[in-house]
Design an enzyme around this catalytic site. Structure first.
Site, PDB file in Angstrom:
ATOM      1  N   GLY A  10      16.767  34.880  39.325  1.00 49.54           N
ATOM      2  CA  GLY A  10      17.215  36.249  38.875  1.00 49.54           C
ATOM      3  C   GLY A  10      17.476  36.201  37.411  1.00 49.54           C
ATOM      4  O   GLY A  10      17.257  35.419  36.603  1.00 49.54           O
ATOM      5  N   TYR A  61      22.893  38.651  47.504  1.00 48.06           N
ATOM      6  CA  TYR A  61      22.199  39.660  47.949  1.00 48.06           C
ATOM      7  C   TYR A  61      22.906  41.010  47.380  1.00 48.06           C
ATOM      8  O   TYR A  61      24.187  41.107  47.219  1.00 48.06           O
ATOM      9  CB  TYR A  61      22.651  39.924  49.756  1.00 48.06           C
ATOM     10  CG  TYR A  61      21.942  41.233  50.274  1.00 48.06           C
ATOM     11  CD1 TYR A  61      20.654  41.197  50.910  1.00 48.06           C
ATOM     12  CD2 TYR A  61      22.510  42.486  50.107  1.00 48.06           C
ATOM     13  CE1 TYR A  61      20.204  42.352  51.477  1.00 48.06           C
ATOM     14  CE2 TYR A  61      21.953  43.562  50.577  1.00 48.06           C
ATOM     15  CZ  TYR A  61      20.575  43.467  51.331  1.00 48.06           C
ATOM     16  OH  TYR A  61      20.445  44.581  51.737  1.00 48.06           O
ATOM     17  N   TYR A 125      28.484  45.663  50.545  1.00 47.40           N
ATOM     18  CA  TYR A 125      28.405  44.519  49.416  1.00 47.40           C
ATOM     19  C   TYR A 125      29.637  44.057  48.986  1.00 47.40           C
ATOM     20  O   TYR A 125      29.788  42.866  48.600  1.00 47.40           O
ATOM     21  CB  TYR A 125      27.528  45.104  48.227  1.00 47.40           C
ATOM     22  CG  TYR A 125      27.311  44.211  47.046  1.00 47.40           C
ATOM     23  CD1 TYR A 125      26.391  43.337  46.941  1.00 47.40           C
ATOM     24  CD2 TYR A 125      28.244  44.813  46.009  1.00 47.40           C
ATOM     25  CE1 TYR A 125      26.385  42.500  45.773  1.00 47.40           C
ATOM     26  CE2 TYR A 125      27.919  44.144  44.925  1.00 47.40           C
ATOM     27  CZ  TYR A 125      27.089  42.824  44.802  1.00 47.40           C
ATOM     28  OH  TYR A 125      27.073  41.968  43.583  1.00 47.40           O
TER      29      TYR A 125
END
Length: 289
Positions: A10, A61, A125
């Site tokens: 990432g 995520y 989230y």
């Protein structure tokens, strides 16, 4: 010092790997295809074999809107995966730095958020990240550092700055939210902070972001201003202010989630760079300015 990094592909992981090479760190970062953090036994075997001094968990995520209908996947990675790593760290008595988010707050206070402020996530989230924090703290206590950040932008992955640079020459108009405020944070700066904190016996919760609060519309305006010469006179999208209610995304966002960075400044002995400096340095790094 040996560091095990999860989430190395990432934008934050990329910056950590790049900077660790220039320092004294021995950094190991397995690719996702080789290791699944949602598999407890895989995680425990890896940590028992490597015996790192510090584990940094950037794996997450992060599809905020998709999480509203992919709840199981979000919790499996953000809660259970974080918990598996923390449990494995506890077994070999190593420290863990777990990256979390401003989305654990509702942003209703209308001021810079402190580590001691009450959490109240508005989205799936945010809930999954908060429960991940709780798993880390439960397993490790003060050997676990919860490092919250926000509005991250860097060279890898999808982020607001990259999206704006793509859309400016493609669109006639861009409608940008002007009633939500954040502290945009350059991943390169944050990576340096994390590596500094890796050397310190710091636990608990720490807020780390670039300095200053700005609306998404103001942020987009600054990106366009700094990048205008890069587009060599091409017509660029006109920016229009809208409200979060008008945008009507599936997942609600915090209203005002800029951070109070007093604690991280005290730990590091220096203040964070401003969000404008972070943006400018990032645009210089990718050759836009």
């Amino acid at each position: 010092m040996k560091i095990l990094l999860f989430g190395g592909s990432g934008q934050l992981g990329y910056e950590l790997k790049k900077r660790a090479r220039d320092l004294e760190f021995e950094l190991v970062s397995p690719v996702t295809a080789e290791l699944d953090i949602t598999d407890r036994e895989q995680v425990q075997r890896l940590l028992s074999s490597l015996k790192p001094a510090v584990v940094i968990n950037c794996a997450a995520y992060t599809a905020v809107d998709k999480a509203e209908h992919e709840q199981e996947k979000a919790f499996l990675i953000n809660r259970d995966g974080a918990g598996h790593i923390a449990e494995a760290c506890a077994k070999i008595d190593c420290r863990m730095i777990h990256i979390s988010t401003d989305y654990v707050f509702d942003g209703a206070l209308g001021r810079a958020l402190k580590e001691s402020d009450a959490v109240n996530p508005l989205s799936i989230y945010g809930r999954s990240k908060l429960e991940g924090e709780q798993r880390v703290t439960s397993a490790l206590g003060e050997r676990g550092l919860i490092l919250r950040t926000q509005a991250l932008f860097g060279q890898k992955g999808i982020n607001f700055v990259q999206s704006m640079l793509k859309f400016f020459p493609e669109r006639d108009h861009l409608r940008i939210v002007d009633d939500q405020w954040v502290s945009p944070t350059w991943a390169g700066w944050l990576a340096e902070v994390i590596l500094d904190l890796a050397r310190m016996p710091v636990g608990g919760v720490v807020h780390a972001s670039c300095d200053g609060a700005v609306s998404w519309f103001e942020f987009a305006t600054e990106i366009q201003l700094l990048s205008r010469t890069y587009f060599e006179g091409k017509p660029l999208a006109k920016l229009e202010k809208i409200t979060a209610q008008e945008l009507n995304r599936p997942a609600p966002r915090p209203t005002y989630s800029a951070f109070d960075t007093t604690l991280v400044s005290s730990l590091l002995g220096r203040s964070p760079i401003s969000w404008r400096e972070g943006l400018s340095r990032y645009l210089q790094e990718i050759g836009v300015v």
